[in-house]
Structure formats: structure tokens, C-alpha cells
Design a protein around this motif. Structure first.
Motif, PDB file in Angstrom:
ATOM      1  N   ALA A 253       0.862  -1.177   0.000  1.00  0.00           N
ATOM      2  CA  ALA A 253       0.000   0.000   0.000  1.00  0.00           C
ATOM      3  C   ALA A 253       0.902   1.232   0.000  1.00  0.00           C
ATOM      4  O   ALA A 253       1.869   1.285   0.764  1.00  0.00           O
ATOM      5  CB  ALA A 253      -0.903  -0.006   1.230  1.00  0.00           C
ATOM      6  N   PRO A 254       0.622   2.224  -0.840  1.00  0.00           N
ATOM      7  CA  PRO A 254       1.546   3.356  -0.980  1.00  0.00           C
ATOM      8  C   PRO A 254       1.630   4.275   0.240  1.00  0.00           C
ATOM      9  O   PRO A 254       2.709   4.713   0.593  1.00  0.00           O
ATOM     10  CB  PRO A 254       1.005   4.112  -2.193  1.00  0.00           C
ATOM     11  CG  PRO A 254      -0.416   3.725  -2.280  1.00  0.00           C
ATOM     12  CD  PRO A 254      -0.516   2.335  -1.735  1.00  0.00           C
ATOM     13  N   SER A 255       0.534   4.542   0.891  1.00  0.00           N
ATOM     14  CA  SER A 255       0.577   5.526   1.974  1.00  0.00           C
ATOM     15  C   SER A 255       1.071   4.935   3.294  1.00  0.00           C
ATOM     16  O   SER A 255       1.933   5.497   3.949  1.00  0.00           O
ATOM     17  CB  SER A 255      -0.791   6.176   2.166  1.00  0.00           C
ATOM     18  OG  SER A 255      -1.760   5.192   2.438  1.00  0.00           O
TER      19      SER A 255
ATOM     20  N   LEU B 104      -9.729  -6.231  -1.091  1.00  0.00           N
ATOM     21  CA  LEU B 104     -10.214  -4.983  -1.681  1.00  0.00           C
ATOM     22  C   LEU B 104     -11.479  -5.183  -2.520  1.00  0.00           C
ATOM     23  O   LEU B 104     -12.166  -4.217  -2.837  1.00  0.00           O
ATOM     24  CB  LEU B 104      -9.112  -4.317  -2.505  1.00  0.00           C
ATOM     25  CG  LEU B 104      -7.948  -3.772  -1.680  1.00  0.00           C
ATOM     26  CD1 LEU B 104      -6.849  -3.230  -2.591  1.00  0.00           C
ATOM     27  CD2 LEU B 104      -8.411  -2.689  -0.712  1.00  0.00           C
ATOM     28  N   SER B 105     -11.816  -6.414  -2.846  1.00  0.00           N
ATOM     29  CA  SER B 105     -13.077  -6.669  -3.549  1.00  0.00           C
ATOM     30  C   SER B 105     -14.261  -6.504  -2.596  1.00  0.00           C
ATOM     31  O   SER B 105     -15.395  -6.324  -3.021  1.00  0.00           O
ATOM     32  CB  SER B 105     -13.080  -8.068  -4.167  1.00  0.00           C
ATOM     33  OG  SER B 105     -13.202  -9.065  -3.177  1.00  0.00           O
TER      34      SER B 105
ATOM     35  N   LEU C 225      -7.859   2.675   0.496  1.00  0.00           N
ATOM     36  CA  LEU C 225      -6.963   1.992  -0.422  1.00  0.00           C
ATOM     37  C   LEU C 225      -7.763   1.403  -1.575  1.00  0.00           C
ATOM     38  O   LEU C 225      -8.825   0.828  -1.372  1.00  0.00           O
ATOM     39  CB  LEU C 225      -6.224   0.865   0.316  1.00  0.00           C
ATOM     40  CG  LEU C 225      -5.209   0.045  -0.463  1.00  0.00           C
ATOM     41  CD1 LEU C 225      -4.083   0.912  -0.995  1.00  0.00           C
ATOM     42  CD2 LEU C 225      -4.660  -1.068   0.419  1.00  0.00           C
ATOM     43  N   GLU C 226      -7.226   1.569  -2.784  1.00  0.00           N
ATOM     44  CA  GLU C 226      -7.839   0.989  -3.977  1.00  0.00           C
ATOM     45  C   GLU C 226      -6.821   0.103  -4.676  1.00  0.00           C
ATOM     46  O   GLU C 226      -5.611   0.327  -4.575  1.00  0.00           O
ATOM     47  CB  GLU C 226      -8.321   2.095  -4.918  1.00  0.00           C
ATOM     48  CG  GLU C 226      -9.445   2.931  -4.321  1.00  0.00           C
ATOM     49  CD  GLU C 226      -9.903   4.037  -5.249  1.00  0.00           C
ATOM     50  OE1 GLU C 226      -9.611   3.962  -6.462  1.00  0.00           O
ATOM     51  OE2 GLU C 226     -10.548   4.969  -4.761  1.00  0.00           O
ATOM     52  N   LEU C 227      -7.311  -0.879  -5.395  1.00  0.00           N
ATOM     53  CA  LEU C 227      -6.462  -1.856  -6.059  1.00  0.00           C
ATOM     54  C   LEU C 227      -5.415  -1.215  -6.967  1.00  0.00           C
ATOM     55  O   LEU C 227      -4.248  -1.609  -6.955  1.00  0.00           O
ATOM     56  CB  LEU C 227      -7.332  -2.835  -6.864  1.00  0.00           C
ATOM     57  CG  LEU C 227      -6.658  -4.063  -7.431  1.00  0.00           C
ATOM     58  CD1 LEU C 227      -6.020  -4.895  -6.334  1.00  0.00           C
ATOM     59  CD2 LEU C 227      -7.650  -4.891  -8.222  1.00  0.00           C
ATOM     60  N   ASP C 228      -5.801  -0.199  -7.710  1.00  0.00           N
ATOM     61  CA  ASP C 228      -4.858   0.420  -8.647  1.00  0.00           C
ATOM     62  C   ASP C 228      -3.779   1.259  -7.961  1.00  0.00           C
ATOM     63  O   ASP C 228      -2.850   1.725  -8.608  1.00  0.00           O
ATOM     64  CB  ASP C 228      -5.595   1.242  -9.706  1.00  0.00           C
ATOM     65  CG  ASP C 228      -6.354   2.426  -9.148  1.00  0.00           C
ATOM     66  OD1 ASP C 228      -6.495   2.545  -7.911  1.00  0.00           O
ATOM     67  OD2 ASP C 228      -6.826   3.248  -9.956  1.00  0.00           O
TER      68      ASP C 228
END
Length: 82
Positions: free
Chosen positions: A31-33, A47-48, A60-63
Motif C-alpha cells: 500500500a503506498p501511503s 479490496l473486492s 486503499l484501492e487496487l490500482d
């Protein structure tokens, strides 16, 4: 799903364990953040159903997921299975 911990003969660092499945990270994404790391399959499945990090509930989103740093890949590759 991660690799079974029993598969490895040496101790496994906590940083190499997926907090979703409890196994050793397999095809990890980060996760980026918050920089939490999960198995690719585990976090996609999570995430689904939810749009947050499973650890700290940061949005958080998949992309948004990104590959893990090279040092983490190196540590995973050094694990010895038996």
C-alpha cells in the motif's frame, strides 16, 4: 495466499508474513501511503469487499498498490525451504 510457514527451515521475520493469510508473502504488493505489505491474491480479495487497508483502515484501492522494494524481494528469495 501466502506460502505455509512450516515450509521453511529457518525463522521467518514478521515483516515477511502477510497479515491477511498469516503465510509467507507470495507475489507481494504494498500500500503506498501506509506501506503495509500483503500477498497479491490476499489483498485483491480483501479490496473486492473493502476499500481500506486491512491493518490500519487507510483508504486503499487496487490500482494504488505498488511492487515491494527490492530489499524485501531479496529477503523473500533468501528463505530456505525444506
Amino acid at each position: 495466499m501466502g506460502f505455509d510457514i512450516q515450509r521453511f527451515s529457518n525463522g521467518i521475520d514478521e515483516e515477511l508474513i502477510c497479515s491477511i493469510c498469516g503465510g509467507v508473502l507470495q507475489d507481494p504488493l504494498q500500500a503506498p501511503s501506509c506501506e503495509h505489505t500483503f500477498c497479491q491474491v490476499c489483498i485483491q480479495e480483501w479490496l473486492s469487499r473493502s476499500e481500506t487497508c486491512p491493518i490500519d483502515r487507510t483508504p486503499l484501492e487496487l490500482d494504488q498498490l505498488k511492487p515491494v522494494p527490492r530489499i524485501l524481494k531479496t529477503l523473500l528469495n533468501r528463505l530456505v525451504s525444506h
